[in-house]
Design an enzyme around this catalytic site. Structure first.
Site, mmCIF file in Angstrom:
data_model
loop_
_atom_site.group_PDB
_atom_site.id
_atom_site.type_symbol
_atom_site.label_atom_id
_atom_site.label_comp_id
_atom_site.label_asym_id
_atom_site.label_seq_id
_atom_site.Cartn_x
_atom_site.Cartn_y
_atom_site.Cartn_z
ATOM 1 N N ARG A 39 0.835 -1.194 0.000
ATOM 2 C CA ARG A 39 0.000 0.000 0.000
ATOM 3 C C ARG A 39 0.871 1.246 0.000
ATOM 4 O O ARG A 39 1.907 1.291 0.650
ATOM 5 C CB ARG A 39 -0.877 0.037 1.255
ATOM 6 C CG ARG A 39 -1.796 1.251 1.322
ATOM 7 C CD ARG A 39 -2.382 1.438 2.709
ATOM 8 N NE ARG A 39 -1.361 1.663 3.724
ATOM 9 C CZ ARG A 39 -0.754 2.825 3.942
ATOM 10 N NH1 ARG A 39 -1.033 3.877 3.211
ATOM 11 N NH2 ARG A 39 0.162 2.939 4.894
ATOM 12 N N CYS A 40 0.463 2.215 -0.776
ATOM 13 C CA CYS A 40 1.051 3.561 -0.732
ATOM 14 C C CYS A 40 -0.076 4.543 -0.455
ATOM 15 O O CYS A 40 -1.218 4.303 -0.825
ATOM 16 C CB CYS A 40 1.726 3.919 -2.052
ATOM 17 S SG CYS A 40 3.307 3.096 -2.317
ATOM 18 N N SER A 41 0.276 5.653 0.162
ATOM 19 C CA SER A 41 -0.742 6.630 0.565
ATOM 20 C C SER A 41 -1.326 7.417 -0.588
ATOM 21 O O SER A 41 -2.509 7.739 -0.589
ATOM 22 C CB SER A 41 -0.152 7.620 1.576
ATOM 23 O OG SER A 41 0.242 6.934 2.725
ATOM 24 N N THR A 42 -0.492 7.789 -1.532
ATOM 25 C CA THR A 42 -0.969 8.627 -2.628
ATOM 26 C C THR A 42 -1.015 7.826 -3.922
ATOM 27 O O THR A 42 -0.749 6.634 -3.927
ATOM 28 C CB THR A 42 -0.076 9.866 -2.804
ATOM 29 O OG1 THR A 42 1.240 9.433 -3.104
ATOM 30 C CG2 THR A 42 -0.054 10.714 -1.553
ATOM 31 N N GLN B 182 3.800 8.208 -5.903
ATOM 32 C CA GLN B 182 4.519 7.146 -5.195
ATOM 33 C C GLN B 182 4.551 5.897 -6.058
ATOM 34 O O GLN B 182 3.581 5.568 -6.733
ATOM 35 C CB GLN B 182 3.846 6.818 -3.857
ATOM 36 C CG GLN B 182 4.038 7.884 -2.809
ATOM 37 C CD GLN B 182 3.448 7.451 -1.476
ATOM 38 O OE1 GLN B 182 2.279 7.104 -1.396
ATOM 39 N NE2 GLN B 182 4.259 7.474 -0.440
#
Length: 153
Positions: free
Chosen positions: A7-10, A15
């Site tokens: 998972r990445c935030s953006t 990202q």
């Protein structure tokens, strides 16, 4: 079966999730079809791909993630995930250096305490980042600059 979660935030423009995918392969995931990945805030406990992964695993399976903060940035949500790991007798492998083996139905109290502390630190780190972003935006606004950063932790 060994499944991975990344998972990445953006979004993918800001990202790159490929580093996590490579690490998941090095941790035993054999095919990209077994990697569940998404872009979204780690504080959100209703992420579609994580929900799909938790719904598909069965007793004895392994879930691999690169670090606790990729799984969640909420201590409460981590406790819920850990309960699923216990109930379904799964193995949770975090970064290859920390395995929580619940395949026999229980977890060592020291291991459980340690991993819970990691989740506290992941949530705290997210809160610190959020606080810094808000402070920076307030500072920019005080200088008459428009907000150019969208909060997406």
């Amino acid at each position: 079966m060994i499944y991975g979660y990344a998972r990445c935030s953006t979004n993918e423009e800001r990202q790159d999730i490929d580093r996590q995918k490579r690490e998941l392969f090095s941790l035993g995931v054999t095919s990209e079809q077994f990697i569940y990945w998404e872009y979204g805030s780690g504080i959100n406990d209703n992420r579609a791909e994580l929900q799909k992964l938790l719904a598909i695993v069965s007793e004895g399976d392994t879930v691999v993630t690169t670090e606790v903060s990729r799984l969640t940035r909420s201590t409460k949500h981590f406790c819920e995930i850990l309960q699923i790991v216990k109930d379904q007798k799964l193995i949770l492998n975090i970064g290859g250096s920390f395995k929580i083996d619940c395949s026999k139905g229980e977890i060592d109290p020291m291991t459980e305490g340690m991993i819970m502390m990691w989740s506290v630190f992941a949530e705290m780190e997210r809160n610190i980042i959020s606080q810094r972003v808000k402070s920076g935006m307030a500072n920019a606004a005080a200088k008459g600059k428009r907000e150019c950063v969208k909060k997406s932790l």
